[in-house]
Enzyme design. Structure first.
Site, short mmCIF file in Angstrom:
data_model
loop_
_atom_site.label_atom_id
_atom_site.label_comp_id
_atom_site.label_asym_id
_atom_site.label_seq_id
_atom_site.Cartn_x
_atom_site.Cartn_y
_atom_site.Cartn_z
N GLY A 117 0.74 -1.15 0.05
CA GLY A 117 -0.12 0.09 0.05
C GLY A 117 0.74 1.13 -0.07
CG HIS A 154 -5.74 -2.98 6.34
ND1 HIS A 154 -5.07 -2.26 7.01
CD2 HIS A 154 -6.48 -3.84 7.27
CE1 HIS A 154 -4.98 -2.40 8.25
NE2 HIS A 154 -6.20 -3.39 8.37
CB THR A 155 -4.13 0.85 0.24
OG1 THR A 155 -3.03 1.10 0.99
CG2 THR A 155 -4.99 1.70 0.60
CB CYS A 156 -1.03 -3.77 1.81
SG CYS A 156 -0.04 -2.30 2.55
CG PHE A 157 -3.56 -6.90 2.66
CD1 PHE A 157 -2.65 -7.73 2.25
CD2 PHE A 157 -3.16 -6.40 4.08
CE1 PHE A 157 -1.38 -8.19 2.88
CE2 PHE A 157 -2.06 -6.54 4.49
CZ PHE A 157 -1.31 -7.24 4.05
#
Length: 931
Positions: free
Chosen positions: A626, A897-900
């Site tokens: 993210g 959670h921009t990573c996921f």
């Protein structure tokens, strides 16, 4: 005792003579003895072969001149029987007909008889099979050692059988009247083409079977008279048959259709070199079209017969012909060398109306493509040269036919995504056959190769400073990712401006859905040795998402190797090497911080192949993807700002372009090139608006006039009008080869397009040159320094990846920039829930609110939970967003959670409150914190 000694002496003498004969030859250039003079045989094999042959009474011994005195002194005679054999052989040779047609046909029938005889012997077990032989690229065994296959005796016996059968075949040709049958068959087909109403079905059936079931008869059908004369001269004056074929006879073996399919997944290089001058097909395609028309007329006239009776006869004859070719590769090689019309059956069969019959999918197309892909590369090149002259509509019909065969194969086998279809050899064959049509489409279309030599050389010089083995890397990619035929023909798909058939027609979506990219990428590691088929050399067949997946497999492999190297280095006590590319930046000074830290990593190109790890100073976020996304989004936005002076914004096209009068150093342009490369390696999409031709320039090609409309549509229209102007350009338009323009500060500048002729007037004769020079200056030379630095930065990261072998300019743009369309409805179809259900009220309210968002709000929403406002190539459905219940506190905002791609959503149970909280969250989403 003396009798026994004499017998031993005779035995020793014969073996010795055979040994020297095999090894050294008799010295007579016209000798046709198949056991004489094998230059590739070693001493051990010559001795072993001589031991096995001495009991064969039919072996003719011709003493080599090099050893004549030694053999004569030890032999003491004994040549009577051999002389008789030699006289018989010479009689057969001299008795051969002078007619080249008959001579050629006899060679063909001999080989066909041998193939059938050998097949029967293998079936009965009387002939050793060669199934344990290691196959080469085309299904032939290239080993010369005795231990690799069945004994060399069986090979030589096979050759000797050819010599023994020749005389018998000569008699049978005369008795059975082969030429009479062929002549009658041609006459019947002429009657059909001339719409002879008295032609009976039985007569037509016999004629069609006679012609289409025999290779020579089919090849010589509809051959122009002048070509027949040329062919006869070639056959009459050809080299001795043994000289041409002998090097390949020891490599031949009868193979079944399934074996042929299995071997087709290997390299097609038969190592023919310049030995075989293949000819482009010579059959008259107008006559083929007349035959199709006549067959349609005959079907309608004779309705008493089954509707497809004529087509079925031809299909069965084609099947017999192709099946024979699959059984005896040696005969096909022999025939294809001796007959200049040997490739005629391929367009003749494919153009026939019977191929449109659904039965062809099962009867003819599989063996047809099987034989097609086993042709030597030179023969395939000739066919590509023939098919490139077809009309786009006709070529497209062949592509659709092969695609139907693929769909039929997938349907009949019942493949699903869980099945492993990668070992289906028929699919491999069809993909290879499609590749020939793809090359024909590229070569037959509009091609213009304008390589940017200056940029390529500067990039190469730069890369050599960082990686001495870069040239080897390029060759490795070219060998692995480019098909051998494309390499032989020097075809680069990027040269294609407008192919005969749009490329999407060659993509089979059903097969691509079943394709396990990771498994096939692993296959490509052994593909170099030709052991396992891989789709990696057939990028034209792949969908863009699968191409991207192949690229990421390659990138991930390199990242894993670097991590393993770092761990090994730490274990051995060497200097500590970071496993990731770490960057720590300040948001307010992100460009200078990034530039400084990336410059420190340019000491080794491998650093850019590591996983990017970003830290924002003063923030607690942990980069699991993210932070990298936000980093790319912020730095691109800063770099593209016109106030920064690196790029200018063209209002008429709404695109960014290089500032030719920029005061910034080349490092700034190199930085943005590195950013593009790192975004690709780390699967991040950039919101960047460049003209599409800039991606063509990144792949090593200059922009041309047709590209100008993307960036300067008004200039393009004006120059196009100049080219189309019908009046006097010099008197009416008053133009010169001098360009006047203003920089960003309003200062006027001039540039001479021809330095040696300042002020040259544009005329009707030189206006094309004027347009080309103007285009080259505007899109290439005026920004050479800026673009070269940009290209060098991109190549620092991506030169170690197969990007230029997988993607064209349009695909590279989608890879970097993604799509702009925001159809958020796709998210709902693939969304996953944790703590919610699809039917709960909060979820229903959430999707109702999302569907009402404006275009700007949709972009903000996408940035909120992904860190980027662009859509990946596969669409929003590929994001697989998750909605997780985060309590029921009414005063909390949604978080992500921009990573996921996860949204933490409180259970508001109130649509108005949910909308207020969601809009506030997506409007103030910049920055990261640990929850």
């Amino acid at each position: 005792m003396s009798s026994s000694s004499s017998s031993q002496d005779e035995k020793r003498t014969k073996i010795e003579r055979l040994f020297y004969q095999l090894k050294d030859g008799c010295g007579d250039a016209s000798c046709q003895n198949v056991y004489c003079g094998k230059p590739d045989i070693d001493i051990n094999e010559a001795a072993a072969t001589a031991l096995r042959l001495y009991n064969d009474e039919n072996v003719r011994i011709c003493i080599s001149k090099q050893r004549i005195e030694q053999v004569s002194s030890n032999s003491g005679g004994g040549g009577g029987e051999n002389s008789a054999v030699q006289n018989n052989q010479n009689a057969v040779t001299n008795d051969r007909a002078a007619d080249p047609n008959e001579d050629e046909l006899m060679d063909y029938i001999v080989c066909r008889r041998l193939a059938e005889e050998e097949e029967e012997m293998q079936t009965s077990g009387s002939l050793p099979t060669t199934s344990k032989c290691p196959p080469d690229a085309g299904g032939l065994n290239t080993s010369n050692s005795v231990g690799d296959c069945s004994s060399s005796t069986s090979k030589l016996e096979h050759k000797h059988t050819a010599a023994r059968v020749r005389a018998k075949t000569k008699i049978e040709i005369e008795d059975e009247g082969y030429f009479n049958k062929q002549a009658e068959g041609y006459k019947v087909i002429d009657r059909l083409i001339n719409f002879d109403e008295s032609l009976s079905f039985d007569t037509l059936r016999v004629a069609l079977t006679t012609i289409f079931a025999e290779v020579l008869s089919a090849n010589n059908l509809f051959v122009p008279e002048k070509e027949r004369v040329t062919r006869q001269m070639m056959v009459k004056n050809r080299k001795d048959l043994r000289t041409i074929v002998a090097p390949y006879e020891s490599q031949s073996r009868a193979i079944s259709g399934e074996d042929c399919a299995r071997h087709s997944c290997q390299k097609s290089d038969f190592r023919f070199g310049s030995m075989s001058p293949f000819s482009t097909p010579t059959c008259d395609m107008q006559q083929v079209a007349r035959l199709n028309t006549a067959m349609q007329w005959y079907k309608e006239k004779h309705r008493a017969e089954p509707a497809t009776a004529v087509e079925c006869v031809i299909l069965e004859a084609m099947k017999e012909n192709l099946t024979y070719l699959l059984k005896s590769k040696l005969n096909f090689l022999r025939h294809i060398h001796l007959n200049s019309n040997a490739l005629n059956i391929f367009p003749l069969f494919l153009e026939n109306i019977a191929m449109m019959n659904p039965a062809a999918l099962e009867i003819v197309i599989p063996p047809y493509c099987n034989v097609l892909v086993h042709l030597p590369l030179e023969a395939q090149q000739r066919l590509v040269g023939f098919w490139k002259d077809l009309t786009p509509e006709r070529l497209l019909s062949f592509v659709e036919l092969f695609q139907q065969q693929l769909a039929y194969r997938v349907l009949m086998q019942g493949y699903t995504e869980e099945d492993d279809f990668h070992n289906d050899h028929m699919i491999h064959i069809m993909v290879k056959a499609l590749h020939l049509l793809y090359l024909a489409s590229v070569v037959g279309g509009e091609m213009k190769k304008v390589v940017d030599t200056v940029a390529n050389n500067k990039s190469r010089d730069m890369l050599e400073r960082y990686a001495a083995n870069q040239n080897n890397q390029d060759e490795e990619f070219r060998y692995l990712w480019v098909h051998p035929l494309a390499r032989r023909m020097n075809i680069d798909r990027l040269d294609s401006i407008k192919p005969l058939i749009p490329p999407h027609h060659f993509v089979n979506h059903e097969v691509n859905k079943l394709l396990d990219v990771m498994a096939d990428y692993k296959n490509s590691r052994t593909h170099e040795s030709g052991e396992i088929f891989s789709f990696i050399s057939y990028s034209f067949f792949l969908t863009l998402p699968n191409k991207i997946h192949y690229l990421f497999c390659d990138v991930q492999k390199r990242m894993v190797i670097l991590r393993q190297y770092s761990r090994l280095s730490a274990y051995l006590g060497s200097s500590l090497i970071s496993q990731t590319l770490k960057i720590r930046v300040r948001r307010a000074n992100i460009i200078n911080d990034t530039l400084l830290q990336l410059e420190l990593h340019t000491d080794g190109m491998e650093n850019f192949n590591k996983q990017l790890h970003v830290e924002f100073e003063g923030e607690e976020g942990v980069d699991e993807g993210g932070l990298s996304k936000e980093f790319f989004m912020i730095i691109v936005e800063k770099m593209l700002t016109p106030d920064h002076g690196v790029f200018i914004y063209e209002q008429e096209s709404r695109l960014f372009w290089f500032n030719m009068h920029s005061f910034e150093s080349e490092s700034q342009y190199r930085l943005i090139g590195i950013i593009l490369g790192l975004a690709i390696n780390n699967s991040c999409i950039l919101n960047i608006s460049f003209p599409r031709f800039i991606y063509k320039k990144l792949l090593g090609y200059k922009a041309v006039f047709q590209d100008m409309h993307q960036l300067y549509p008004v200039f393009y229209s004006s120059l196009k009008s100049l080219l189309e102007y019908e009046g006097n350009v010099e008197e009416d338009l008053i133009l010169t080869f001098t360009v006047e323009y203003s920089d960003v500060f309003g200062i006027r500048h001039t540039h001479e397009l021809k330095d040696d002729q300042p002020g040259l007037v544009v005329t009707n004769e030189n206006r094309k040159e004027y347009v080309d020079l103007y285009t080259d200056w505007l899109l290439n030379t005026s920004v050479t320094e800026q673009f070269n630095a940009f290209r060098c930065g991109f190549d620092l990261v991506c030169s170690s990846t197969p990007i230029k072998f997988l993607f064209n300019a349009e695909e590279l743009e989608l890879l970097i920039c993604g799509k702009e369309s925001l159809e958020l409805e796709e998210l709902e179809k693939t969304a996953r829930y944790d703590g919610f259900t699809e039917n709960c009220q909060t979820i229903k309210d959430f999707w109702a609110i999302v569907s009402e968002l404006s275009a700007d709000e949709r972009k903000k929403f996408l940035v909120f939970f992904t860190g980027c406002d662009r859509v990946p190539v596969g669409g929003l459905a590929d994001l697989k967003m998750s909605l997780v219940r985060n309590g029921d506190k009414m005063d909390s905002l949604p978080t992500a959670h921009t990573c996921f791609n996860v949204i933490l959503l409180p259970d508001y149970n109130n649509k108005v409150l949910l909308k207020e909280r969601l809009l506030k969250a997506i409007s103030y989403s910049e920055g990261f914190g640990l929850l």
